[in-house]
Design an enzyme around this catalytic site. Structure first.
Site, mmCIF file in Angstrom:
data_model
loop_
_atom_site.group_PDB
_atom_site.id
_atom_site.type_symbol
_atom_site.label_atom_id
_atom_site.label_comp_id
_atom_site.label_asym_id
_atom_site.label_seq_id
_atom_site.Cartn_x
_atom_site.Cartn_y
_atom_site.Cartn_z
ATOM 1 N N SER A 117 30.796 -0.408 61.507
ATOM 2 C CA SER A 117 31.164 0.998 61.411
ATOM 3 C C SER A 117 30.472 1.666 60.234
ATOM 4 C CB SER A 117 32.685 1.112 61.239
ATOM 5 O OG SER A 117 33.068 2.411 60.872
ATOM 6 N N TYR A 141 40.286 -0.189 56.315
ATOM 7 C CA TYR A 141 39.524 -0.381 57.550
ATOM 8 C C TYR A 141 38.053 -0.616 57.240
ATOM 9 C CZ TYR A 141 36.848 0.754 61.711
ATOM 10 O OH TYR A 141 35.938 0.711 62.736
ATOM 11 N N LYS A 145 35.661 -4.212 57.764
ATOM 12 C CA LYS A 145 34.352 -4.334 58.407
ATOM 13 C C LYS A 145 33.311 -4.851 57.408
ATOM 14 C CE LYS A 145 35.220 -2.718 62.592
ATOM 15 N NZ LYS A 145 34.987 -3.510 63.831
#
Length: 325
Positions: A117, A141, A145
């Site tokens: 991402s 988040y 990643k």
């Protein structure tokens, strides 16, 4: 024909990728716990219902399917929730990936395409984001990643693992054939939320901040059609056929659109007004996130075909139009 285990293949991007894999003569085997994905979206190969953290189920799926490669989509992906419940994100996104990688290593499977991402970049400023831009996530988040990317790098150096990490920007649109659509609960993505407001399924669209240092004061993002993202994943599988080692690539268009520009596009394309309410900024929203896609263009031979904003909206709208007032 290749067999590809698509972990998280019942979700939005995963299901579109499965359709494209099948159209190219490959066999996608979906592994998904259906916590966020949809069983009805698994149409182009078998479904193994299992959790990525369940080592025994992963090992059995790999032994039964004997895939040539793994595409890994499975992740929790709500930024706000990651701030209030980081344990959920590190457990699923990071620990789950470790379980998957260990099962792959024991099975002798050494090819992975990982769904990363642009959240790994954090708030990089207004320039186009290249793969050399520092990775400085600003929420759990993004950190989850980023951590997985580090794990992949270490596994690649120590073990026989080749991987492609695709750092993509704002997935949008839907299957042009109408067989798949975007379905999230809750829905947090800008374009479907705008379409919900246009269809009368939402009273309005919240715009979080109109005082950013951008031409119209609203945030600018790089929107890429989900079928173009699927194409990038299939191209990444092909890349692993001819190139071992580690590859990290941005997948975007290089063109940014502001929130207000998206609203105007939706109003013009669907012919309906979009009521909006301006709210205060959300903490951590970068003003501008736009990819420099040149490496993906060069290394994957990747060129977006569906990612102009009007096409994105036209393909997404049918899922909302049926309930429009």
């Amino acid at each position: 024909m290749k067999r590809v285990l698509v972990v998280g293949g019942a979700g939005f991007i995963g299901s579109h990728t499965c359709k494209l894999l099948a159209s190219r003569g490959h066999e996608p085997i979906v592994l998904d716990n259906l916590s966020a994905g949809h069983e009805q979206a698994v149409r182009w190969g078998p479904l193994v219902r299992a959790d990525i953290r369940d080592s025994a189920s992963i090992e059995k799926a790999l032994a039964d399917s004997r895939p040539d490669a793994v595409i890994h989509f499975a992740a929790h992906a709500y930024v706000g929730e990651s701030v209030t419940n980081p344990a959920k994100y590190y457990d699923n996104n990071v620990t789950g990936t470790l379980v998957l990688l260990e099962a792959m290593r024991r099975a002798g499977i050494g090819r992975m395409v990982f769904s990363s991402s642009c959240a790994t970049y954090g708030n990089p400023g207004g320039d186009l984001i290249t793969e050399a831009t520092r990775l400085e996530p600003i929420n759990p988040y993004g950190w989850s990643k980023r951590m997985v990317e580090q794990v992949l790098s270490d596994y690649s150096a120590a073990y026989d693992l080749s991987f492609v990490t695709l750092r993509y920007f704002n997935a949008a649109g839907a299957d042009p054939d109408g067989e798949l659509s975007e379905r999230h609960d809750p829905e947090t993505h800008l374009i479907p939320r705008t379409l919900l407001a246009a269809a009368g399924q939402a009273t309005h669209l919240d715009i979080f901040g109109d005082d950013y240092p951008t031409p119209d004061g609203t945030c600018i993002r790089d929107f890429i059609h989900v079928m173009d993202l699927a194409e990038a994943h299939v191209a990444a599988i092909d890349l692993l056929d001819r190139s071992t080692g580690a590859h990290r690539l941005n997948v975007g268009t290089g063109v940014g659109s502001s929130i207000l520009e998206i609203v105007r596009h939706v109003e013009r394309v669907v012919g309906r007004a979009v009521p909006t309410i301006v709210r205060q900024r959300r903490p951590g929203d970068p003003p501008i996130l736009v990819a420099d896609p040149r490496q993906a263009n060069e290394i994957l031979g990747f060129r977006p075909r569906y990612s102009d904003i009007d096409t994105i909206i036209r393909t997404a709208w049918p899922a909302f139009a049926g309930s429009a007032d």
